[in-house]
Design a protein around this motif. Structure first.
Motif, PDB file in Angstrom:
ATOM      1  N   ASN A  32       0.824  -1.216   0.000  1.00 44.16           N
ATOM      2  CA  ASN A  32       0.000   0.000   0.000  1.00 44.16           C
ATOM      3  C   ASN A  32       0.857   1.265   0.000  1.00 44.16           C
ATOM      4  O   ASN A  32       0.604   2.205  -0.764  1.00 44.16           O
ATOM      5  N   THR A  69       2.302   1.297   9.406  1.00 43.71           N
ATOM      6  CA  THR A  69       2.434   0.964  10.827  1.00 43.71           C
ATOM      7  C   THR A  69       1.975  -0.461  11.040  1.00 43.71           C
ATOM      8  O   THR A  69       0.950  -0.872  10.488  1.00 43.71           O
ATOM      9  N   LEU A  82       0.745   5.229   6.068  1.00 45.22           N
ATOM     10  CA  LEU A  82      -0.406   4.377   5.747  1.00 45.22           C
ATOM     11  C   LEU A  82      -0.831   3.655   7.011  1.00 45.22           C
ATOM     12  O   LEU A  82       0.008   3.108   7.720  1.00 45.22           O
ATOM     13  N   ASP A 127      -4.644   2.125   9.407  1.00 48.82           N
ATOM     14  CA  ASP A 127      -6.023   1.612   9.451  1.00 48.82           C
ATOM     15  C   ASP A 127      -6.718   2.218  10.671  1.00 48.82           C
ATOM     16  O   ASP A 127      -6.480   1.802  11.800  1.00 48.82           O
TER      17      ASP A 127
HETATM   18  C1  FMN Z   1      -1.175  -7.174  11.940  1.00 48.67           C
HETATM   19  C2  FMN Z   1      -1.423  -5.754  11.514  1.00 48.67           C
HETATM   20  C3  FMN Z   1      -1.116  -4.719  12.379  1.00 48.67           C
HETATM   21  C4  FMN Z   1      -1.369  -3.386  12.025  1.00 48.67           C
HETATM   22  N1  FMN Z   1      -1.133  -2.368  12.936  1.00 48.67           N
HETATM   23  C5  FMN Z   1      -1.468  -1.088  12.610  1.00 48.67           C
HETATM   24  C6  FMN Z   1      -1.321  -0.018  13.555  1.00 48.67           C
HETATM   25  O1  FMN Z   1      -0.896  -0.201  14.707  1.00 48.67           O
HETATM   26  N2  FMN Z   1      -1.677   1.236  13.161  1.00 48.67           N
HETATM   27  C7  FMN Z   1      -2.168   1.505  11.909  1.00 48.67           C
HETATM   28  O2  FMN Z   1      -2.473   2.643  11.621  1.00 48.67           O
HETATM   29  N3  FMN Z   1      -2.309   0.500  10.995  1.00 48.67           N
HETATM   30  C8  FMN Z   1      -1.975  -0.769  11.316  1.00 48.67           C
HETATM   31  N4  FMN Z   1      -2.134  -1.776  10.383  1.00 48.67           N
HETATM   32  C9  FMN Z   1      -2.655  -1.434   9.045  1.00 48.67           C
HETATM   33  C10 FMN Z   1      -1.554  -1.251   7.983  1.00 48.67           C
HETATM   34  O3  FMN Z   1      -0.634  -0.255   8.365  1.00 48.67           O
HETATM   35  C11 FMN Z   1      -2.223  -0.857   6.683  1.00 48.67           C
HETATM   36  O4  FMN Z   1      -2.921  -1.963   6.166  1.00 48.67           O
HETATM   37  C12 FMN Z   1      -1.264  -0.314   5.631  1.00 48.67           C
HETATM   38  O5  FMN Z   1      -1.994   0.145   4.520  1.00 48.67           O
HETATM   39  C13 FMN Z   1      -0.247  -1.345   5.187  1.00 48.67           C
HETATM   40  O6  FMN Z   1       0.666  -0.702   4.339  1.00 48.67           O
HETATM   41  P1  FMN Z   1       1.819  -1.494   3.565  1.00 48.67           P
HETATM   42  O7  FMN Z   1       1.122  -2.454   2.648  1.00 48.67           O
HETATM   43  O8  FMN Z   1       2.556  -0.452   2.825  1.00 48.67           O
HETATM   44  O9  FMN Z   1       2.677  -2.159   4.584  1.00 48.67           O
HETATM   45  C14 FMN Z   1      -1.900  -3.099  10.742  1.00 48.67           C
HETATM   46  C15 FMN Z   1      -2.186  -4.155   9.863  1.00 48.67           C
HETATM   47  C16 FMN Z   1      -1.967  -5.473  10.238  1.00 48.67           C
HETATM   48  C17 FMN Z   1      -2.326  -6.564   9.271  1.00 48.67           C
END
Ligand code: FMN
Length: 170
Positions: free
Chosen positions: A18, A58, A90, A92
């Protein structure tokens, strides 16, 4: 492109692509910018750039994305005096409303004594999280994107942020 134009590096870390997708979008919209994945290490020519745009997702509960975790020490060890640094994150908001995009604040803290000037903060508007290390006094430290819940807003958020950055990018 004139000689006075800032040289821009976009450096991202992304686990499920993402952040990579947003980084590529930014790169396409900032003419002359160069794109780097922090998984490859801190770019060897990083000191050639005037503006560093750092992007991270994150993970865990408010933890830095893995590739950033592995390389942030190398970046924080550089003298970034005279450089500008901006952030995008990025996260959630629904799944992690208390740690939304915390990585942005974590990276900023790591760079606190690097000499860099932080730019690209933006008024918080239209988000629905409770807490974030990417927020300071009601202001967001950078561009925050929620592809999990609000992907339809991503394009506008990118445009508004780039608009707020326009004097720095010209
Ligand atoms: C196991 C897990 C833990 C996550 N922890 C957080 C978090 O603490 N804070 C947040 O904002 N997003 C969190 N996310 C959401 C991811 O940051 C989000 O899906 C992001 O778009 C992933 O980006 P990337 O594909 O570039 O790594 C988490 C997602 C997963 C699957």
């Amino acid at each position: 492109m004139g000689d006075n134009m800032s040289k821009v590096a976009i450096i991202y870390g992304s686990t499920t692509d993402n952040t990579a997708t947003v980084a590529k979008e930014l790169s396409g919209r900032i003419s002359g910018s160069e794109l780097f994945n922090i998984a490859d290490g801190v770019p060897s020519n990083i000191l050639d750039f005037d503006l560093l745009i750092l992007g991270a997702s994150t993970w865990g509960l408010g933890e830095l994305q893995d590739d950033w975790q592995d390389n942030i020490g190398d970046l924080a060890g550089l003298d970034l005096a005279g450089k500008k640094v901006a952030f995008f994150g990025l996260g959630d908001q629904e799944g992690y409303p208390d740690t939304f995009c915390d990585s942005v604040g974590l990276i900023k803290d790591e760079l606190a004594s690097s000499g860099a000037e932080f730019v690209g903060s933006i008024v918080k508007e239209g988000y629905s999280f409770d807490e974030s290390r990417a927020e300071e006094n009601g202001t967001l430290l950078g561009l925050l994107i929620d592809e999990d819940n609000e992907s339809a807003m991503t394009d506008d958020r990118i445009s508004q942020w780039l608009e707020s950055m326009s004097t720095l990018l010209s």
